[in-house]
Design a protein around this motif. Structure first.
Motif, PDB file in Angstrom:
ATOM      1  N   GLU A  57      11.120  -4.697  22.854  1.00 31.86           N
ATOM      2  CA  GLU A  57      12.505  -4.987  22.477  1.00 31.86           C
ATOM      3  C   GLU A  57      13.229  -5.498  23.709  1.00 31.86           C
ATOM      4  O   GLU A  57      13.161  -4.901  24.786  1.00 31.86           O
ATOM      5  CB  GLU A  57      13.221  -3.732  21.944  1.00 31.86           C
ATOM      6  N   ALA A  58      13.913  -6.628  23.535  1.00 33.90           N
ATOM      7  CA  ALA A  58      14.705  -7.199  24.631  1.00 33.90           C
ATOM      8  C   ALA A  58      16.066  -6.506  24.651  1.00 33.90           C
ATOM      9  O   ALA A  58      16.753  -6.441  23.632  1.00 33.90           O
ATOM     10  CB  ALA A  58      14.882  -8.698  24.406  1.00 33.90           C
ATOM     11  N   LEU A  59      16.428  -5.965  25.806  1.00 31.43           N
ATOM     12  CA  LEU A  59      17.708  -5.259  25.935  1.00 31.43           C
ATOM     13  C   LEU A  59      18.498  -5.861  27.086  1.00 31.43           C
ATOM     14  O   LEU A  59      18.001  -5.988  28.208  1.00 31.43           O
ATOM     15  CB  LEU A  59      17.454  -3.764  26.145  1.00 31.43           C
ATOM     16  N   LEU A  60      19.724  -6.241  26.779  1.00 27.51           N
ATOM     17  CA  LEU A  60      20.553  -6.964  27.728  1.00 27.51           C
ATOM     18  C   LEU A  60      21.072  -6.052  28.840  1.00 27.51           C
ATOM     19  O   LEU A  60      21.444  -4.900  28.587  1.00 27.51           O
ATOM     20  CB  LEU A  60      21.733  -7.567  26.951  1.00 27.51           C
ATOM     21  N   SER A  71      25.882  -1.072  31.215  1.00 29.96           N
ATOM     22  CA  SER A  71      25.191  -0.880  29.940  1.00 29.96           C
ATOM     23  C   SER A  71      25.749  -1.810  28.858  1.00 29.96           C
ATOM     24  O   SER A  71      26.959  -2.041  28.790  1.00 29.96           O
ATOM     25  CB  SER A  71      25.346   0.575  29.502  1.00 29.96           C
ATOM     26  N   PRO A  72      24.869  -2.310  27.999  1.00 35.94           N
ATOM     27  CA  PRO A  72      25.346  -3.165  26.907  1.00 35.94           C
ATOM     28  C   PRO A  72      26.300  -2.425  25.973  1.00 35.94           C
ATOM     29  O   PRO A  72      27.173  -3.047  25.356  1.00 35.94           O
ATOM     30  CB  PRO A  72      24.064  -3.564  26.177  1.00 35.94           C
ATOM     31  N   ALA A  73      26.142  -1.105  25.883  1.00 39.72           N
ATOM     32  CA  ALA A  73      27.050  -0.324  25.034  1.00 39.72           C
ATOM     33  C   ALA A  73      28.497  -0.522  25.503  1.00 39.72           C
ATOM     34  O   ALA A  73      29.437  -0.393  24.723  1.00 39.72           O
ATOM     35  CB  ALA A  73      26.670   1.143  25.070  1.00 39.72           C
ATOM     36  N   ILE A  76      28.979  -5.142  25.111  1.00 44.45           N
ATOM     37  CA  ILE A  76      28.735  -5.867  23.850  1.00 44.45           C
ATOM     38  C   ILE A  76      29.934  -5.770  22.899  1.00 44.45           C
ATOM     39  O   ILE A  76      30.360  -6.782  22.327  1.00 44.45           O
ATOM     40  CB  ILE A  76      27.440  -5.382  23.152  1.00 44.45           C
ATOM     41  N   ILE A  85      30.278 -13.071  22.593  1.00 47.30           N
ATOM     42  CA  ILE A  85      28.949 -12.706  22.097  1.00 47.30           C
ATOM     43  C   ILE A  85      28.201 -13.941  21.595  1.00 47.30           C
ATOM     44  O   ILE A  85      26.962 -13.931  21.586  1.00 47.30           O
ATOM     45  CB  ILE A  85      29.044 -11.634  20.969  1.00 47.30           C
ATOM     46  N   SER A 119      23.979  -9.575  16.908  1.00 50.32           N
ATOM     47  CA  SER A 119      25.269  -8.986  16.552  1.00 50.32           C
ATOM     48  C   SER A 119      25.818  -9.659  15.293  1.00 50.32           C
ATOM     49  O   SER A 119      25.429 -10.770  14.931  1.00 50.32           O
ATOM     50  CB  SER A 119      26.257  -9.112  17.701  1.00 50.32           C
ATOM     51  N   GLU A 149      16.526  -7.885  15.093  1.00 49.79           N
ATOM     52  CA  GLU A 149      17.007  -6.557  14.710  1.00 49.79           C
ATOM     53  C   GLU A 149      18.447  -6.650  14.223  1.00 49.79           C
ATOM     54  O   GLU A 149      19.337  -7.081  14.959  1.00 49.79           O
ATOM     55  CB  GLU A 149      16.921  -5.592  15.902  1.00 49.79           C
ATOM     56  N   ASP A 180      18.672   1.222  14.001  1.00 52.35           N
ATOM     57  CA  ASP A 180      19.497   2.436  13.910  1.00 52.35           C
ATOM     58  C   ASP A 180      19.541   2.966  12.483  1.00 52.35           C
ATOM     59  O   ASP A 180      20.590   3.445  12.023  1.00 52.35           O
ATOM     60  CB  ASP A 180      20.935   2.157  14.385  1.00 52.35           C
ATOM     61  N   ARG A 203      17.432   7.042  16.903  1.00 52.66           N
ATOM     62  CA  ARG A 203      16.941   8.110  17.781  1.00 52.66           C
ATOM     63  C   ARG A 203      17.705   9.419  17.650  1.00 52.66           C
ATOM     64  O   ARG A 203      17.208  10.473  18.050  1.00 52.66           O
ATOM     65  CB  ARG A 203      16.876   7.645  19.228  1.00 52.66           C
ATOM     66  N   GLU A 236      12.452   5.332  16.981  1.00 54.95           N
ATOM     67  CA  GLU A 236      13.103   5.023  18.260  1.00 54.95           C
ATOM     68  C   GLU A 236      13.374   6.303  19.030  1.00 54.95           C
ATOM     69  O   GLU A 236      13.581   7.357  18.425  1.00 54.95           O
ATOM     70  CB  GLU A 236      14.494   4.432  18.015  1.00 54.95           C
ATOM     71  N   GLU A 239      10.642  10.814  23.016  1.00 56.86           N
ATOM     72  CA  GLU A 239      10.635  11.256  24.416  1.00 56.86           C
ATOM     73  C   GLU A 239       9.591  12.320  24.734  1.00 56.86           C
ATOM     74  O   GLU A 239       9.302  12.568  25.893  1.00 56.86           O
ATOM     75  CB  GLU A 239      12.032  11.781  24.809  1.00 56.86           C
ATOM     76  N   GLY A 257      10.060   4.484  22.912  1.00 59.12           N
ATOM     77  CA  GLY A 257      10.815   5.569  23.532  1.00 59.12           C
ATOM     78  C   GLY A 257      10.369   5.814  24.956  1.00 59.12           C
ATOM     79  O   GLY A 257       9.338   5.296  25.398  1.00 59.12           O
TER      80      GLY A 257
END
Ligand code: C2E
Ligand code: MG
Ligand code: MG
Ligand code: MG
Length: 284
Positions: A57-60, A71-73, A76, A85, A119, A149, A180, A203, A236, A239, A257
């Motif tokens: 998974e690509a995560l920005l 963090s993207p959170a 974004i 975006i 998005s 996704e 999610d 998760r 997802e 751990e 994970g």
């Protein structure tokens, strides 16, 4: 409303709101700068099926000069509000295609796919389908290597339009995951109609498995439902070994994970998770 002319000029000044507005405006300007000055990066988190690496998974990530990795959170949602975006989302898909182009040429990475988060605002654009098709074309990437996704809230904004776009993209070979899963409000009737390939169990449900009875029941039910609908199910946020064992027992074979790998820069991803590189480095 503040009057800006006339004899009696009023301005309602709320210092808290003013400051929030200022910092948002600054963040927007900084993010704009970041996009055109190579401060954005894609990190990759491995996805496994039965212990075999199948994709990432690509995560920005935003490498901020003063604030470090942001963090993207954090950015974004702002980028969604300002519309930034759109160019950012395009950049992400372009980067993923460039990466896939490189991976396709090497036998040890030729089978890997990349999953990209899309998005709502980006997906709603009229030219989204065409722009993805063009990017795949430009980099000569086979569409099966790209997974998109989507979230439940995106899908629900306009179900008919979503289905139409998904079908068009799917006719090229692109695959879809519902991200999610379980945190939104999508009804089972919608789920049945969407041309999905995969659901990703959020998760938050995985976290307290297997100790928490309720979460364990929920996870079990989601897996069974996915399997009955003919969907692939990925968990997802895995751990611990106990979580992995629980999921394996239920035949949930796709795992992502920290237990199996964290999001990493492309260099780190390749040296750590690509088997051929691992054996070359004496790690396998
Ligand atoms: P997501 O798509 O659900 O991505 C998974 C998030 O869970 C990532 O957070 C990942 O680092 C984190 N994660 C993965 N495994 C574990 C684990 O075992 N434990 C814990 N505690 N966390 C784990 P990240 O990278 O901070 O991304 C957050 C969200 O930002 C993503 O959630 C996604 O919604 C959004 N996002 C990231 N990149 C993009 C992008 O390129 N475009 C768009 N539109 N959204 C993005
Ligand atoms: Mg995701
Ligand atoms: Mg997710
Ligand atoms: Mg998320």
């Amino acid at each position: 409303q503040a009057k800006s002319s006339g004899k009696n000029t009023y301005r309602f000044f709320d210092p808290v709101a003013e400051e929030a507005l200022c910092s948002l405006a600054r963040m927007d300007a900084d993010l704009r700068f970041a996009l055109s000055n190579q401060q954005l990066e894609l990190h990759y988190q491995p996805q496994y099926r039965c212990q075999t690496l199948i994709g990432a998974e690509a995560l920005l990530r935003w490498k901020h000069p003063d604030r470090g990795m942001v963090s993207p959170a954090e950015f974004i949602p702002l980028a969604e509000d300002t519309g930034l975006i759109l160019p950012i989302g395009e950049w992400v898909i372009r980067q993923a295609c460039k990466q896939l182009q490189q991976w396709q040429e090497r036998p040890e990475t030729a089978e890997l796919f990349i999953a990209v988060n899309v998005s709502a605002r980006q997906f709603c654009q009229d030219n989204f389908v065409e722009s993805v098709r063009q990017l795949l074309n430009t980099y000569g990437v086979s569409a099966e290597k790209l997974k998109l996704e989507l979230t439940e809230s995106l899908v629900l904004m306009d179900v008919e339009d979503t289905i139409q776009k998904m079908q068009a993209l799917r006719s090229y070979g692109i695959r879809f995951a519902l991200d999610d899963f379980g945190t939104g409000y999508s009804s089972l009737s919608h789920l049945k109609r969407l041309p999905l390939d995969q659901i990703k169990i959020d998760r938050s449900f995985i976290r307290d498995v297997p100790e928490d009875q309720d979460d364990s029941e929920i996870v079990q039910a989601i897996i069974a439902m996915g399997q009955n609908l003919g969907l692939n199910v990925l968990a997802e946020g895995v751990e611990t070994d106990e979580q992995l064992a629980f999921l394996t027992e239920l035949d949930c074979l796709d795992i992502q994970g920290f237990l199996l790998g964290r999001p990493s820069s492309i260099d780190k991803f390749e040296t750590t998770y690509i088997p051929a590189n691992m054996s070359r480095l004496g790690m396998a």
